[in-house]
Design a protein around this motif. Structure first.
Motif, short mmCIF file in Angstrom:
data_model
loop_
_atom_site.label_atom_id
_atom_site.label_comp_id
_atom_site.label_asym_id
_atom_site.label_seq_id
_atom_site.Cartn_x
_atom_site.Cartn_y
_atom_site.Cartn_z
N ALA A 69 0.81 -1.22 0.00
CA ALA A 69 0.00 0.00 0.00
C ALA A 69 0.85 1.27 0.00
CB ALA A 69 -0.93 -0.01 1.21
N PHE A 70 2.02 1.23 -0.61
CA PHE A 70 2.87 2.43 -0.65
C PHE A 70 2.15 3.61 -1.28
CE2 PHE A 70 6.57 -0.62 -0.50
CZ PHE A 70 6.96 -0.26 0.78
N GLU A 71 1.23 3.34 -2.22
CA GLU A 71 0.54 4.41 -2.92
C GLU A 71 -0.75 4.85 -2.23
OE1 GLU A 71 0.09 3.64 -7.09
OE2 GLU A 71 2.14 2.94 -7.29
N ALA A 72 -1.07 4.29 -1.07
CA ALA A 72 -2.27 4.70 -0.35
C ALA A 72 -2.15 6.17 0.05
CB ALA A 72 -2.47 3.83 0.89
N PRO A 73 -3.26 6.89 0.15
CA PRO A 73 -3.21 8.32 0.47
C PRO A 73 -2.41 8.66 1.73
CG PRO A 73 -5.44 7.68 -0.15
CD PRO A 73 -4.62 6.42 -0.07
N SER A 74 -2.52 7.82 2.74
CA SER A 74 -1.79 8.11 3.99
C SER A 74 -0.53 7.25 4.11
CB SER A 74 -2.71 7.88 5.19
OG SER A 74 -3.17 6.55 5.19
N GLY A 75 -0.12 6.62 3.03
CA GLY A 75 1.07 5.77 3.07
C GLY A 75 0.71 4.35 3.48
N PRO A 76 1.72 3.52 3.69
CA PRO A 76 1.49 2.09 3.90
C PRO A 76 1.07 1.68 5.31
CG PRO A 76 3.83 2.51 3.81
CD PRO A 76 3.13 3.82 3.52
N TRP A 77 0.73 2.62 6.18
CA TRP A 77 0.17 2.27 7.49
C TRP A 77 -1.35 2.35 7.34
CZ3 TRP A 77 4.94 4.35 7.15
CH2 TRP A 77 5.95 3.72 7.89
N LEU A 78 -2.00 1.18 7.24
CA LEU A 78 -3.43 1.14 6.97
C LEU A 78 -4.23 0.86 8.23
CD1 LEU A 78 -3.67 -0.87 3.62
CD2 LEU A 78 -3.45 1.60 3.97
N ILE A 171 -9.73 7.53 4.67
CA ILE A 171 -8.68 7.11 5.62
C ILE A 171 -8.68 5.60 5.74
CG2 ILE A 171 -7.96 7.19 8.04
CD1 ILE A 171 -9.09 10.08 8.10
N ILE A 172 -9.87 5.01 5.85
CA ILE A 172 -9.99 3.54 5.80
C ILE A 172 -10.20 3.19 4.35
CG2 ILE A 172 -11.37 1.55 6.48
CD1 ILE A 172 -11.97 3.00 9.12
N CYS A 173 -9.20 2.53 3.75
CA CYS A 173 -9.21 2.34 2.30
C CYS A 173 -8.89 0.91 1.86
CB CYS A 173 -8.26 3.34 1.64
SG CYS A 173 -6.55 3.22 2.21
N SER A 174 -9.07 -0.07 2.75
CA SER A 174 -8.94 -1.46 2.29
C SER A 174 -10.29 -2.16 2.41
CB SER A 174 -7.83 -2.20 3.05
OG SER A 174 -8.17 -2.40 4.39
N ALA A 175 -10.48 -3.20 1.62
CA ALA A 175 -11.80 -3.78 1.41
C ALA A 175 -12.44 -4.36 2.67
CB ALA A 175 -11.73 -4.84 0.33
N ALA A 176 -11.74 -5.18 3.42
CA ALA A 176 -12.37 -5.88 4.55
C ALA A 176 -13.00 -4.93 5.56
CB ALA A 176 -11.38 -6.82 5.22
N PRO A 177 -12.29 -3.89 6.04
CA PRO A 177 -12.96 -2.99 6.99
C PRO A 177 -14.10 -2.20 6.36
CG PRO A 177 -10.76 -2.17 6.49
CD PRO A 177 -10.87 -3.53 5.88
N ILE A 178 -13.98 -1.82 5.10
CA ILE A 178 -15.07 -1.09 4.45
C ILE A 178 -16.32 -1.95 4.39
CG2 ILE A 178 -15.87 -0.07 2.27
CD1 ILE A 178 -12.94 0.83 1.81
N ILE A 179 -16.17 -3.19 3.93
CA ILE A 179 -17.31 -4.10 3.83
C ILE A 179 -17.92 -4.35 5.20
CG2 ILE A 179 -18.01 -6.45 3.23
CD1 ILE A 179 -15.77 -6.32 1.04
N ALA A 180 -17.07 -4.65 6.20
CA ALA A 180 -17.57 -4.98 7.54
C ALA A 180 -18.27 -3.79 8.18
CB ALA A 180 -16.42 -5.47 8.42
#
Length: 194
Positions: A69-78, A171-180
């Motif tokens: 996730a290096f390209e994530a808006p807040s960097g690779p700390w998700l 800020i939360i940008c990965s699938a599992a937490p979004i879906i849950a």
């Protein structure tokens, strides 16, 4: 509809695996596709869990470094939810309980299945079993993870509304937490009485 898996050729074995699949499949018009070749990332299957305290209407989220996730808006700390891979001879429920203890110091009062989804079926075999875990209180410690797995996990306890706002803001940008989190928002009345 049918398909023929003609060959699986191992290309790489390391932390994960990569195979080349040769196959063909029945087309909607009744014919067959030509033989095709696809490189498939063999990730295995995982379990992800959203801890939720219905009395406080709070969720427990985790934050950790993710090299993809290096390209994530807040960097690779998700900001994510508790998750882990299913090992041989484990049930999905036992993985959920193990990962809750390892990554958040929690024991669920009840595990509620949300769904199982395929992460990116055009290129990987990975699927995720998603659960809601009812908890009685947020953990008192902040940092978790197994040193032998190089985990460095920071916990965040927040209201469901705050977590959903973080989804909306990206800020939360990965699938599992979004879906849950979105599932919990839709089903909230059954857990908090309206």
């Amino acid at each position: 509809m049918q398909y023929e898996l003609l060959n699986i050729e191992p290309l790489y074995r390391g932390f994960f695996a990569l195979n080349r699949y040769r196959l063909r499949f029945e087309r909607y018009d009744g014919g067959w596709s030509p033989e095709i070749s696809r490189e498939i990332f063999e990730r295995g299957h995982a379990v992800a869990v959203l801890p939720f305290d219905p009395k406080r209407r709070e969720v427990v989220l985790i934050e950790q470094f993710r090299p993809g996730a290096f390209e994530a808006p807040s960097g690779p700390w998700l900001t994510e939810i508790v998750a882990g891979m299913i090992e041989p001879n484990e049930t999905v429920e036992s993985v959920a309980r193990r990962e809750m203890a390892e990554e958040a110091g929690l024991e669920p009062l009840k595990l509620i299945p949300i769904t199982r989804y395929w992460v990116s079926p055009g290129g990987t075999t990975e699927s995720i079993y998603l659960f809601l875990a009812l908890i009685d209180a947020a953990p008192t410690d902040t940092f978790f993870g197994l040193p032998e797995e190089h985990e460095d996990i920071k916990l965040h306890t927040m209201s469901l509304d705050e977590a959903l706002a973080r989804v909306d803001s990206g800020i939360i940008c990965s699938a599992a937490p979004i879906i849950a989190l979105q599932w919990l928002e839709r089903h909230l009345p059954q857990f908090v009485g309206g």
